[in-house]
Design a protein around this motif. Structure first.
Motif, PDB file in Angstrom:
ATOM      1  N   PHE A 199       0.718  -1.051   0.179  1.00  0.00           N
ATOM      2  CA  PHE A 199       0.093   0.125   0.088  1.00  0.00           C
ATOM      3  C   PHE A 199       0.807   1.181  -0.110  1.00  0.00           C
ATOM      4  CE2 PHE A 199      -2.547  -3.430   1.943  1.00  0.00           C
ATOM      5  CZ  PHE A 199      -3.806  -3.333   1.343  1.00  0.00           C
ATOM      6  N   SER A 200       0.247   2.296  -0.319  1.00  0.00           N
ATOM      7  CA  SER A 200       0.780   3.859  -0.172  1.00  0.00           C
ATOM      8  C   SER A 200       0.734   3.953   1.317  1.00  0.00           C
ATOM      9  CB  SER A 200       0.173   4.721  -1.189  1.00  0.00           C
ATOM     10  OG  SER A 200      -1.357   4.788  -0.771  1.00  0.00           O
ATOM     11  N   ALA A 201       1.263   5.147   1.494  1.00  0.00           N
ATOM     12  CA  ALA A 201       1.427   5.560   3.017  1.00  0.00           C
ATOM     13  C   ALA A 201       0.097   5.717   3.527  1.00  0.00           C
ATOM     14  CB  ALA A 201       2.456   6.634   3.229  1.00  0.00           C
ATOM     15  N   ASP A 202      -0.709   6.544   2.667  1.00  0.00           N
ATOM     16  CA  ASP A 202      -2.000   6.903   3.035  1.00  0.00           C
ATOM     17  C   ASP A 202      -2.991   5.594   2.845  1.00  0.00           C
ATOM     18  OD1 ASP A 202      -2.227   6.783   0.380  1.00  0.00           O
ATOM     19  OD2 ASP A 202      -3.199   8.973   0.325  1.00  0.00           O
ATOM     20  N   HIS A 203      -2.580   4.520   2.393  1.00  0.00           N
ATOM     21  CA  HIS A 203      -3.445   3.236   1.903  1.00  0.00           C
ATOM     22  C   HIS A 203      -4.577   3.712   0.922  1.00  0.00           C
ATOM     23  CE1 HIS A 203      -2.310   0.358   4.912  1.00  0.00           C
ATOM     24  NE2 HIS A 203      -1.671   1.123   5.592  1.00  0.00           N
ATOM     25  N   LYS A 204      -4.206   4.648   0.007  1.00  0.00           N
ATOM     26  CA  LYS A 204      -5.501   4.903  -0.940  1.00  0.00           C
ATOM     27  C   LYS A 204      -5.025   4.082  -2.360  1.00  0.00           C
ATOM     28  CE  LYS A 204      -7.822   8.069   1.282  1.00  0.00           C
ATOM     29  NZ  LYS A 204      -8.157   7.504   2.537  1.00  0.00           N
ATOM     30  N   ALA A 205      -3.756   3.586  -2.165  1.00  0.00           N
ATOM     31  CA  ALA A 205      -3.048   2.885  -3.520  1.00  0.00           C
ATOM     32  C   ALA A 205      -2.629   1.693  -2.888  1.00  0.00           C
ATOM     33  CB  ALA A 205      -2.087   3.695  -4.188  1.00  0.00           C
ATOM     34  N   GLU A 206      -3.174   0.634  -3.892  1.00  0.00           N
ATOM     35  CA  GLU A 206      -2.660  -0.774  -3.488  1.00  0.00           C
ATOM     36  C   GLU A 206      -2.118  -1.641  -4.815  1.00  0.00           C
ATOM     37  OE1 GLU A 206      -4.974  -4.806  -2.252  1.00  0.00           O
ATOM     38  OE2 GLU A 206      -6.092  -2.941  -2.244  1.00  0.00           O
ATOM     39  N   ALA A 207      -1.165  -2.410  -4.457  1.00  0.00           N
ATOM     40  CA  ALA A 207      -0.539  -3.022  -5.611  1.00  0.00           C
ATOM     41  C   ALA A 207      -0.350  -4.700  -5.224  1.00  0.00           C
ATOM     42  CB  ALA A 207       0.663  -2.623  -6.096  1.00  0.00           C
ATOM     43  N   GLU A 208      -0.693  -5.749  -5.791  1.00  0.00           N
ATOM     44  CA  GLU A 208      -0.538  -7.029  -5.556  1.00  0.00           C
ATOM     45  C   GLU A 208      -0.351  -7.840  -6.983  1.00  0.00           C
ATOM     46  OE1 GLU A 208      -3.261  -9.333  -3.646  1.00  0.00           O
ATOM     47  OE2 GLU A 208      -5.012  -7.942  -4.246  1.00  0.00           O
ATOM     48  N   GLY A 209       0.248  -9.056  -6.989  1.00  0.00           N
ATOM     49  CA  GLY A 209       0.216  -9.735  -8.193  1.00  0.00           C
ATOM     50  C   GLY A 209       1.085 -11.054  -7.868  1.00  0.00           C
ATOM     51  N   LYS A 210       1.732 -11.463  -8.783  1.00  0.00           N
ATOM     52  CA  LYS A 210       2.296 -12.884  -9.110  1.00  0.00           C
ATOM     53  C   LYS A 210       3.463 -12.500  -9.917  1.00  0.00           C
ATOM     54  CE  LYS A 210      -0.233 -15.164 -12.612  1.00  0.00           C
ATOM     55  NZ  LYS A 210      -0.993 -16.297 -12.964  1.00  0.00           N
ATOM     56  N   PHE A 211       4.536 -13.430  -9.826  1.00  0.00           N
ATOM     57  CA  PHE A 211       5.584 -13.437 -10.771  1.00  0.00           C
ATOM     58  C   PHE A 211       5.939 -14.833 -11.293  1.00  0.00           C
ATOM     59  CE2 PHE A 211       7.615 -13.997  -6.616  1.00  0.00           C
ATOM     60  CZ  PHE A 211       8.412 -14.999  -6.780  1.00  0.00           C
ATOM     61  N   VAL A 212       6.473 -15.016 -12.382  1.00  0.00           N
ATOM     62  CA  VAL A 212       6.603 -16.258 -12.788  1.00  0.00           C
ATOM     63  C   VAL A 212       8.066 -16.450 -13.304  1.00  0.00           C
ATOM     64  CG1 VAL A 212       6.193 -18.026 -14.739  1.00  0.00           C
ATOM     65  CG2 VAL A 212       4.313 -16.551 -13.772  1.00  0.00           C
ATOM     66  N   VAL A 213       8.970 -17.533 -12.820  1.00  0.00           N
ATOM     67  CA  VAL A 213      10.062 -17.727 -13.081  1.00  0.00           C
ATOM     68  C   VAL A 213      10.410 -18.775 -14.133  1.00  0.00           C
ATOM     69  CG1 VAL A 213      12.473 -18.010 -12.131  1.00  0.00           C
ATOM     70  CG2 VAL A 213      10.822 -16.656 -10.921  1.00  0.00           C
ATOM     71  N   ASP A 214      11.056 -18.718 -15.138  1.00  0.00           N
ATOM     72  CA  ASP A 214      11.171 -19.546 -16.245  1.00  0.00           C
ATOM     73  C   ASP A 214      12.651 -19.565 -16.826  1.00  0.00           C
ATOM     74  OD1 ASP A 214      10.160 -21.718 -17.736  1.00  0.00           O
ATOM     75  OD2 ASP A 214       9.188 -20.507 -19.193  1.00  0.00           O
ATOM     76  N   HIS A 215      13.315 -20.794 -16.632  1.00  0.00           N
ATOM     77  CA  HIS A 215      14.320 -21.064 -17.106  1.00  0.00           C
ATOM     78  C   HIS A 215      14.582 -21.373 -18.749  1.00  0.00           C
ATOM     79  CE1 HIS A 215      16.225 -20.482 -13.430  1.00  0.00           C
ATOM     80  NE2 HIS A 215      15.141 -21.506 -12.718  1.00  0.00           N
ATOM     81  N   GLU A 216      15.009 -20.647 -19.834  1.00  0.00           N
ATOM     82  CA  GLU A 216      15.037 -20.899 -20.816  1.00  0.00           C
ATOM     83  C   GLU A 216      16.552 -20.899 -21.656  1.00  0.00           C
ATOM     84  OE1 GLU A 216      12.547 -18.201 -22.767  1.00  0.00           O
ATOM     85  OE2 GLU A 216      10.797 -18.868 -21.683  1.00  0.00           O
ATOM     86  N   LYS A 217      16.669 -21.324 -22.844  1.00  0.00           N
ATOM     87  CA  LYS A 217      17.590 -21.120 -23.703  1.00  0.00           C
ATOM     88  C   LYS A 217      17.539 -20.560 -25.118  1.00  0.00           C
ATOM     89  CE  LYS A 217      19.907 -25.712 -22.237  1.00  0.00           C
ATOM     90  NZ  LYS A 217      20.319 -26.895 -22.643  1.00  0.00           N
ATOM     91  N   LYS A 218      18.515 -19.823 -25.433  1.00  0.00           N
ATOM     92  CA  LYS A 218      18.460 -19.077 -26.819  1.00  0.00           C
ATOM     93  C   LYS A 218      19.627 -19.151 -27.400  1.00  0.00           C
ATOM     94  CE  LYS A 218      19.593 -14.630 -24.754  1.00  0.00           C
ATOM     95  NZ  LYS A 218      18.952 -13.200 -24.801  1.00  0.00           N
ATOM     96  N   LYS A 219      19.416 -18.993 -28.911  1.00  0.00           N
ATOM     97  CA  LYS A 219      20.806 -19.312 -29.490  1.00  0.00           C
ATOM     98  C   LYS A 219      21.249 -17.758 -29.629  1.00  0.00           C
ATOM     99  CE  LYS A 219      20.278 -22.241 -33.119  1.00  0.00           C
ATOM    100  NZ  LYS A 219      20.062 -22.674 -34.563  1.00  0.00           N
ATOM    101  N   VAL A 220      22.693 -17.797 -29.232  1.00  0.00           N
ATOM    102  CA  VAL A 220      23.280 -16.469 -29.564  1.00  0.00           C
ATOM    103  C   VAL A 220      24.636 -16.580 -30.562  1.00  0.00           C
ATOM    104  CG1 VAL A 220      24.684 -14.841 -28.100  1.00  0.00           C
ATOM    105  CG2 VAL A 220      22.873 -15.935 -26.814  1.00  0.00           C
ATOM    106  N   TRP A 221      24.414 -15.738 -31.424  1.00  0.00           N
ATOM    107  CA  TRP A 221      25.288 -15.417 -32.595  1.00  0.00           C
ATOM    108  C   TRP A 221      26.588 -14.527 -32.249  1.00  0.00           C
ATOM    109  CZ3 TRP A 221      25.113 -18.679 -36.852  1.00  0.00           C
ATOM    110  CH2 TRP A 221      23.840 -19.408 -36.786  1.00  0.00           C
ATOM    111  N   TYR A 222      27.701 -15.041 -32.647  1.00  0.00           N
ATOM    112  CA  TYR A 222      28.843 -14.096 -32.419  1.00  0.00           C
ATOM    113  C   TYR A 222      29.932 -14.617 -33.361  1.00  0.00           C
ATOM    114  CZ  TYR A 222      30.929 -18.186 -30.161  1.00  0.00           C
ATOM    115  OH  TYR A 222      31.352 -19.560 -29.882  1.00  0.00           O
TER     116      TYR A 222
END
Length: 189
Positions: free
Chosen positions: A41-64
């Motif tokens: 919450f904000s200090a005056d409790h007039k704004a609120e945020a909540e949610g979730k996060f997703v962690v995913d391990h992936e691979k990608k092709k890197v060119w060099y």
């Protein structure tokens, strides 16, 4: 007749083994980790945020460009045989790729504005996310909600060390006051 039954049973077992071999790698992959954060919450409790996060391990092709030394040879014929001698080296390069693993973090949530009327300076709810990557660099993602009720927010980052959020109040242009504390959303283990 007995030979046909054996053939059908053997064929059915072989088909099951092949199907299992095809399906097994898909089910053996690690599923993403889902975690929840908030409500904050904000200090005056007039704004609120909540949610979730997703962690995913992936691979990608890197060119060099791969650099390597190539020998410079001087060759000659002596008594019907070809003889060569390395007289120096030169640098060459070739375009190649490698697989690189990375961690993708998707943060999703809802930013709720409990007071959308009144003083124009504090009409909007703000959520500011501070993202620190594995190298220690910091970046920010900002979201606002100037309307009644909740609004969906979200972003995606890669190779993150920590993510914190600060909920506050402000106008259409930025947060102005009633700053809540920096609260954790995600921390790498």
């Amino acid at each position: 007749m007995r030979f046909i039954k054996k053939l059908l049973v053997t064929g059915g077992v072989a088909a099951a083994l092949i199907t299992g071999a095809v399906v097994a790698p898909a089910t053996a992959s690690a599923s993403p980790f889902v975690g929840h954060w908030g409500p904050y919450f904000s200090a005056d409790h007039k704004a609120e945020a909540e949610g979730k996060f997703v962690v995913d391990h992936e691979k990608k092709k890197v060119w060099y460009w791969e650099k390597f030394k190539k020998p410079i040879k001087k060759c000659w014929w002596e008594h019907g045989d070809k003889k060569c001698k390395v007289v120096g080296w030169k640098w060459e390069k070739k375009w190649t790729w490698k697989w690189e693993e990375y961690t993708k973090i998707s943060v999703k949530g809802e930013l709720t504005n409990h007071k959308w009327w009144g003083d124009k300076k504090y009409k909007c709810a703000w959520a500011v996310f501070k993202i620190e990557d594995l190298d220690g660099h910091t970046s920010f993602e900002k979201f606002k909600n100037c309307h009644k009720g909740g609004d969906w927010i979200g972003f995606t980052e890669t190779n993150v060390n920590t993510i914190d959020v600060q909920v506050s109040r402000g106008n259409h242009f930025g947060p102005k006051g009633f700053f809540g504390p920096w609260s954790p959303v995600y921390a790498a283990a």
